[in-house]
Enzyme design. Structure first.
Site, PDB file in Angstrom:
ATOM      1  N   TRP A 291      40.311  56.236  35.788  1.00 17.73           N
ATOM      2  CA  TRP A 291      40.109  54.908  35.197  1.00 17.73           C
ATOM      3  C   TRP A 291      40.863  53.789  35.923  1.00 17.73           C
ATOM      4  CZ3 TRP A 291      37.398  52.115  31.828  1.00 17.73           C
ATOM      5  CH2 TRP A 291      37.951  50.889  31.423  1.00 17.73           C
TER       6      TRP A 291
ATOM      7  N   ASN B 240      41.368  49.321  35.615  1.00 15.61           N
ATOM      8  CA  ASN B 240      40.971  47.978  35.183  1.00 15.61           C
ATOM      9  C   ASN B 240      41.641  46.933  36.067  1.00 15.61           C
ATOM     10  OD1 ASN B 240      42.777  49.163  32.861  1.00 15.61           O
ATOM     11  ND2 ASN B 240      43.061  47.001  32.545  1.00 15.61           N
ATOM     12  N   ASP B 241      42.257  45.923  35.536  1.00 10.85           N
ATOM     13  CA  ASP B 241      42.643  44.710  36.284  1.00 10.85           C
ATOM     14  C   ASP B 241      43.243  44.907  37.680  1.00 10.85           C
ATOM     15  OD1 ASP B 241      42.418  44.217  33.586  1.00 10.85           O
ATOM     16  OD2 ASP B 241      44.359  43.261  33.375  1.00 10.85           O
TER      17      ASP B 241
ATOM     18  N   GLN C  37      45.487  48.309  37.505  1.00  4.92           N
ATOM     19  CA  GLN C  37      45.730  49.052  36.278  1.00  4.92           C
ATOM     20  C   GLN C  37      45.019  50.394  36.408  1.00  4.92           C
ATOM     21  OE1 GLN C  37      47.348  47.707  32.847  1.00  4.92           O
ATOM     22  NE2 GLN C  37      48.388  47.472  34.805  1.00  4.92           N
TER      23      GLN C  37
ATOM     24  N   TRP D 159      40.639  54.184  29.404  1.00 10.30           N
ATOM     25  CA  TRP D 159      41.957  53.542  29.407  1.00 10.30           C
ATOM     26  C   TRP D 159      43.013  54.473  28.815  1.00 10.30           C
ATOM     27  CZ3 TRP D 159      45.903  51.852  26.252  1.00 10.30           C
ATOM     28  CH2 TRP D 159      46.721  50.842  26.764  1.00 10.30           C
TER      29      TRP D 159
ATOM     30  N   PHE E 115      51.843  47.375  32.435  1.00 10.45           N
ATOM     31  CA  PHE E 115      50.678  46.519  32.285  1.00 10.45           C
ATOM     32  C   PHE E 115      50.569  45.561  33.479  1.00 10.45           C
ATOM     33  CE2 PHE E 115      49.079  46.369  27.615  1.00 10.45           C
ATOM     34  CZ  PHE E 115      48.885  47.738  27.638  1.00 10.45           C
ATOM     35  N   SER E 116      49.570  44.669  33.393  1.00 14.19           N
ATOM     36  CA  SER E 116      49.250  43.811  34.528  1.00 14.19           C
ATOM     37  C   SER E 116      50.388  42.873  34.918  1.00 14.19           C
ATOM     38  CB  SER E 116      48.006  42.989  34.217  1.00 14.19           C
ATOM     39  OG  SER E 116      46.891  43.840  34.244  1.00 14.19           O
TER      40      SER E 116
ATOM     41  N   ARG F 197      52.072  38.773  27.930  1.00 15.57           N
ATOM     42  CA  ARG F 197      51.948  39.683  29.082  1.00 15.57           C
ATOM     43  C   ARG F 197      51.304  39.040  30.313  1.00 15.57           C
ATOM     44  NH1 ARG F 197      48.456  41.986  25.094  1.00 15.57           N
ATOM     45  NH2 ARG F 197      46.247  41.581  25.503  1.00 15.57           N
ATOM     46  N   ASP F 198      51.221  39.858  31.343  1.00 17.04           N
ATOM     47  CA  ASP F 198      50.501  39.599  32.595  1.00 17.04           C
ATOM     48  C   ASP F 198      51.134  38.477  33.418  1.00 17.04           C
ATOM     49  OD1 ASP F 198      48.896  41.465  31.354  1.00 17.04           O
ATOM     50  OD2 ASP F 198      47.321  40.058  30.811  1.00 17.04           O
TER      51      ASP F 198
ATOM     52  N   GLU G  81      44.627  36.368  28.631  1.00 12.49           N
ATOM     53  CA  GLU G  81      45.257  37.419  29.428  1.00 12.49           C
ATOM     54  C   GLU G  81      45.227  36.981  30.895  1.00 12.49           C
ATOM     55  OE1 GLU G  81      44.147  41.445  27.005  1.00 12.49           O
ATOM     56  OE2 GLU G  81      42.532  40.721  28.273  1.00 12.49           O
TER      57      GLU G  81
HETATM   58  C1  FRU Z   1      43.344  42.783  30.681  1.00 13.16           C
HETATM   59  C2  FRU Z   1      44.450  43.599  30.058  1.00 13.16           C
HETATM   60  C3  FRU Z   1      45.806  42.943  30.288  1.00 13.16           C
HETATM   61  C4  FRU Z   1      46.749  44.080  30.161  1.00 13.16           C
HETATM   62  C5  FRU Z   1      45.961  45.221  30.774  1.00 13.16           C
HETATM   63  C6  FRU Z   1      46.190  46.548  30.129  1.00 13.16           C
HETATM   64  O1  FRU Z   1      42.211  43.516  30.977  1.00 13.16           O
HETATM   65  O2  FRU Z   1      44.214  43.795  28.688  1.00 13.16           O
HETATM   66  O3  FRU Z   1      46.067  41.883  29.409  1.00 13.16           O
HETATM   67  O4  FRU Z   1      47.947  43.850  30.838  1.00 13.16           O
HETATM   68  O5  FRU Z   1      44.597  44.875  30.657  1.00 13.16           O
HETATM   69  O6  FRU Z   1      45.590  47.557  30.873  1.00 13.16           O
END
Ligand code: FRU
Length: 536
Positions: free
Chosen positions: A55, A57-58, A74, A82, A114-115, A188-189, A240
């Site tokens: 998996w 993501n970001d 991610q 996830w 996290f991001s 976050r992020d 985010e």
């Molecule tokens: C965005 C998000 C971020 C977070 C991450 C978690 O897609 O939700 O806000 O840090 O993904 O995987």
């Protein structure tokens, strides 16, 4: 609350997927599962980044140093949905061919990783450097699942890690976190830049549905500067992954500040999307440009991409030649965990150069694929000064591989009608997109594009991007890579990114226009061949 539910849902899905994994050797595959697993490589893009397995993501922590573009992301290395987040890592010298590297950051007793972002600390302000090479500092969010389970709000805090070998290995700072949670659930992020004008590090951070800005001299101590967003922008979800940076307005000496602010859900076509704001930053506050604010009065937000599959877009630190290069995750939280690949899940968009232009409606961002993509063109076909009406076949598979190509299209002589492009294969899958001048919009309809039944949200609506007025001329660049289309309209004024899963590759490209309408057209289709395409 929204986010609580969101992460609870994700946790449940994760538990289900973990359970699946532990039993996977014992349960015989059903025919549906078999076909899904055989789709893994068939659906894997040629020239967009995907992790080898599991998996993603970001995009995270992107920086450029000594000829190498670093991409972190991610990543959950133990499942295809996830889960406890790590930072995966990949490198490229051309932004097109990516090589996956070992995992950079893993969860620890403070929580999931996290991001966040990374910066090249040229002046060693952090003191982490060894005097030989500039240290690279990653700034990320710790998301603490134990605190989350207790219902506490201080689940997320900001932390740093540093690398003295150009991002290959990382050491977490022993005095983390560097920014405690002030009692905000979604906090976050962090995206950090060196602000040359005000001689400080500036962090943009998502806080529920606001952007917070913090300043620092050493990346370890952070001071709150200001908050942005209470009275402007789309708010139907959690904000985010922000990104704040200055840009020179094309053809001028004017500098403006751009704030990208991703949001989920609440995108223009549902789910996840990236909105942006243009203004000025005085070292403490981001102030929206007046023309931009006036223009917003009539609408909710200005979007970087109006397709359904470009999320968490952020930009590279330290890019050469004053470039602002962006990357997004080519999926949508509405269905990302159900898309029909099993071994790996999700790819990134093509890397895109951003430019800032002055228009009648105020300042706007344009996005186009990075120029490096052109280096991978191995064949071209051009058709010029065509006069078209009715249904015309523009390209077949004998002329161009429609699974790995870039098409530059121009149409003129358009009237108050619909202009529909069709990508299709022999088994009857059809992806439709085009222009509807009668309701002034660009659209993508993937409802008959192949495998769609994994989620009701995948095809619940036709994707639409409104235009200000009917148009007489249409020009676009279309990037096709097996399971994705990225449409850049009018030299990148608008972008629409969408994924799809045909049962077999598209083999025909057609245009349907009214019989009575004579349209002039010229186009060029270019074949993209990367190392992966040459040696599958
Ligand atoms: C965005 C998000 C971020 C977070 C991450 C978690 O897609 O939700 O806000 O840090 O993904 O995987």
């Amino acid at each position: 609350m929204k986010s609580n539910l969101y992460f609870t849902a994700l946790m449940i899905l994760m538990l289900i997927s973990c359970k699946d994994d532990s039993n996977k050797d014992k349960i015989p595959l059903t025919s549906k599962q078999e076909s899904i697993s055989s789709d893994d490589e068939r659906f894997r893009p040629f020239f967009h980044f995907t992790p080898e397995a599991n998996w993603m993501n970001d995009p995270n922590g992107m920086f450029y140093l000594d000829g190498v573009w670093h991409l972190f992301f991610q990543y959950y290395p133990e499942g295809n949905q996830w889960g406890p987040m790590h930072w995966g890592h990949a490198v490229s010298t051309d932004l097109v061919n990516w090589q996956e590297e070992p995992i950079a950051l893993s969860p620890d007793e403070n929580g999931y990783i996290f991001s966040g972002s990374a910066v090249v600390d040229h002046d060693n302000t952090s003191g982490f450097g060894d005097g030989a090479t500039p240290p690279v500092i990653a700034i990320f969010t710790y998301h603490n699942p134990e605190k989350e389970n207790t219902g506490s709000t201080d689940v997320e805090s900001q932390a740093i890690a540093y690398s003295t070998d150009q991002g290959r290995t990382w050491i977490k700072y022993d005095e983390n976190p560097v920014l405690e949670n002030p009692g905000i659930l979604n906090f976050r992020d962090p995206k950090v830049i060196w602000d040359t004008m005000h001689k400080q590090w500036v962090m943009a951070l998502a806080a529920d549905d606001r952007t917070y800005f913090y300043g620092s001299q050493n990346l370890k101590e952070w001071e709150f500067l200001s908050e942005f967003g209470s009275d402007v922008g789309a708010h139907d979800g959690v904000w985010e992954c922000p990104d704040l940076f200055p840009m020179t307005v094309e053809g001028t000496d004017t500098t403006k500040w751009v704030l990208l602010q991703n949001l989920n859900p609440g995108g223009p076509n549902g789910g996840s999307a990236t909105q942006y704001f243009i203004g000025d930053f005085n070292g403490r506050e981001f102030m929206l440009d007046k023309a931009f604010r006036d223009e917003l009065n009539g609408r909710e937000a200005v979007w970087l991409d109006q397709g359904m599959d470009n999320y968490a877009t952020v930009t590279w630190d330290n890019a050469p030649e004053g470039r602002r290069v962006s990357l997004g995750w080519m999926s949508n939280w509405l269905y990302a965990q159900e898309v029909p690949t099993k071994k790996w899940r999700s790819s990134m968009t093509i890397a895109r150069d951003l430019s800032l232009v002055a228009t009648d409606e105020g300042y706007r961002l344009k996005t186009l694929p990075v120029k490096e993509l052109d280096e991978f063109i191995t064949d071209r076909i051009q058709k010029q000064d065509l006069e078209l009406n009715g249904l015309t076949t523009l390209l077949t598979k004998n002329e161009m591989d429609l699974s790995s190509s870039v098409i530059d299209m121009e149409l003129s002589g358009l009237t108050d009608a619909s202009y529909v492009f069709l990508l299709s294969n022999e088994v009857g899958d059809t992806l439709r997109f085009g222009l509807v001048n009668t309701d002034t919009s660009i659209f993508i309809d993937r409802s008959k594009s192949g495998i769609i039944d994994f989620s009701g949200d995948f095809t619940s609506d036709i994707t639409r991007a409104p235009l200000a007025a009917p148009i007489e001329k249409l020009s676009f660049k279309l990037v096709l890579d097996k399971t994705s289309m990225e449409l850049f309209y009018n030299d990148g004024e608008e972008a629409l990114t969408q994924i799809f899963f045909p049962h077999s590759p598209f083999t025909k490209f057609e245009l349907q226009i009214p019989d009575s309408n004579r349209v002039r057209s010229s186009f060029e289709a270019a074949l993209i061949q990367t190392d992966k395409k040459k040696n599958p």
